[in-house]
Design a protein around this motif. Structure first.
Motif, PDB file in Angstrom:
ATOM      1  N   SER A 143      -6.296  -0.853  -2.293  1.00 58.89           N
ATOM      2  CA  SER A 143      -6.561  -1.995  -1.117  1.00 58.89           C
ATOM      3  C   SER A 143      -8.315  -1.807  -1.619  1.00 58.89           C
ATOM      4  O   SER A 143      -8.882  -3.072  -1.009  1.00 58.89           O
ATOM      5  CB  SER A 143      -6.987  -0.798  -0.032  1.00 58.89           C
ATOM      6  OG  SER A 143      -7.435   0.436  -0.414  1.00 58.89           O
ATOM      7  N   LEU A 162       1.164  -1.995   0.151  1.00 57.81           N
ATOM      8  CA  LEU A 162       0.055   0.010   0.235  1.00 57.81           C
ATOM      9  C   LEU A 162       1.029   1.088   0.106  1.00 57.81           C
ATOM     10  O   LEU A 162       0.457   2.508  -0.458  1.00 57.81           O
ATOM     11  CB  LEU A 162      -1.081  -0.281   1.088  1.00 57.81           C
ATOM     12  CG  LEU A 162      -2.099  -1.130   1.049  1.00 57.81           C
ATOM     13  CD1 LEU A 162      -2.636  -1.182   1.913  1.00 57.81           C
ATOM     14  CD2 LEU A 162      -2.789  -1.223  -0.317  1.00 57.81           C
ATOM     15  N   GLN A 221     -15.666   1.294   2.075  1.00 62.90           N
ATOM     16  CA  GLN A 221     -14.204   1.469   1.534  1.00 62.90           C
ATOM     17  C   GLN A 221     -15.035   3.129   0.121  1.00 62.90           C
ATOM     18  O   GLN A 221     -14.435   4.609   0.596  1.00 62.90           O
ATOM     19  CB  GLN A 221     -13.653   1.288  -0.136  1.00 62.90           C
ATOM     20  CG  GLN A 221     -12.946  -0.334   0.517  1.00 62.90           C
ATOM     21  CD  GLN A 221     -12.506  -1.080  -0.455  1.00 62.90           C
ATOM     22  OE1 GLN A 221     -13.278  -1.080  -1.697  1.00 62.90           O
ATOM     23  NE2 GLN A 221     -11.366  -1.871   0.136  1.00 62.90           N
ATOM     24  N   ALA A 274      -8.347  -0.897   4.021  1.00 63.97           N
ATOM     25  CA  ALA A 274      -8.126  -2.294   3.596  1.00 63.97           C
ATOM     26  C   ALA A 274      -8.621  -3.220   4.183  1.00 63.97           C
ATOM     27  O   ALA A 274      -8.949  -3.301   5.346  1.00 63.97           O
ATOM     28  CB  ALA A 274      -6.225  -2.171   3.457  1.00 63.97           C
TER      29      ALA A 274
END
Length: 235
Positions: free
Chosen positions: A120, A113, A176, A188
């Motif tokens: 993610s 990441l 998200q 994530a």
């Protein structure tokens, strides 16, 4: 018993992201999975949390009801230490709380990441566990389970797996989208599974401005941390 379950383990308000060091946090009284710093934040987040809360509460109820059924009594003959499915799930809750930081750090590095936080949305970390018996864990929550394997799984692969994978990922996508809409950063997740329990989602928020150098030994790092059975100390 395939109800999707999300385990929220980061100690932050699920609405304003205030940390436990900044404000006193309390858990949702229904599902115990999300934490908030005020009733105002809890109310503001209800539309986002409602689905996961109902699913968590449903699974909890089903596991409790299953305990007293003939199948539930039979489970005790095969599950570690003669526990019920509900007791095994409670052990997993405690294990996740102990290893939350290690799981978050591993997810960050496994998905790389710091190089692209957008991963993610296209990948998740899959962690497969096996329960330990009394002789191994000695009543220490951090040693209730050992890691059998861990791997990065693409979103498409994860969505093609049996229930509750698709349902869990759909809930994760909603989290998200909301986090990004509010400019809170990416979310994530590690998908933790210990058969015969259903796979469970462990999300991590506020993924932005990551400056860590990606470590290639993330799997051995996680295994080593779990073997210690203690919380990872953040420096």
């Amino acid at each position: 018993m395939s109800t999707a379950k999300n385990k929220h383990i980061t100690r932050k308000c699920n609405h304003c992201f205030a940390t436990a060091g900044e404000k006193k946090l309390f858990a949702c009284s229904r599902c115990k999975a999300q934490t908030y710093c005020s009733r105002e934040c809890q109310k503001a987040d209800w539309q986002n949390h409602k689905g996961a809360c109902q699913n968590n509460n449903t699974l909890e109820s089903r596991l409790r009801e299953h305990e007293s059924t003939p199948e539930g009594l039979l489970d005790r003959l095969f599950l570690v230490d003669g526990v019920s499915m509900h007791e095994l799930d409670q052990r997993l809750e405690k294990w996740v709380r102990v290893h939350s930081r290690a799981l978050m750090a591993t997810t960050l590095h496994a998905l790389r990441l710091p190089e692209d936080v957008g991963r993610s949305r296209t990948q998740v970390l899959y962690v497969r566990l096996a329960p330990r018996g009394q002789a191994e864990h000695q009543g220490v929550p951090g040693k209730f389970f050992r890691i059998e394997d861990a791997e990065v799984v693409s979103w498409d692969d994860a969505m093609s797996r049996k229930a509750p994978w698709p349902e869990s990922l759909s809930q994760l996508r909603l989290m998200q989208d909301e986090s990004e809409r509010m400019d809170r950063g990416g979310v994530a997740a590690a998908m933790v599974e210990c058969p015969p329990l259903a796979v469970q989602t462990v999300p991590f928020g506020s993924m932005k401005n990551l400056r860590e150098k990606v470590r290639e030994d993330w799997k051995s790092f996680l295994m080593a941390q779990v073997e210690q059975g203690k919380k990872l100390r953040m420096v």
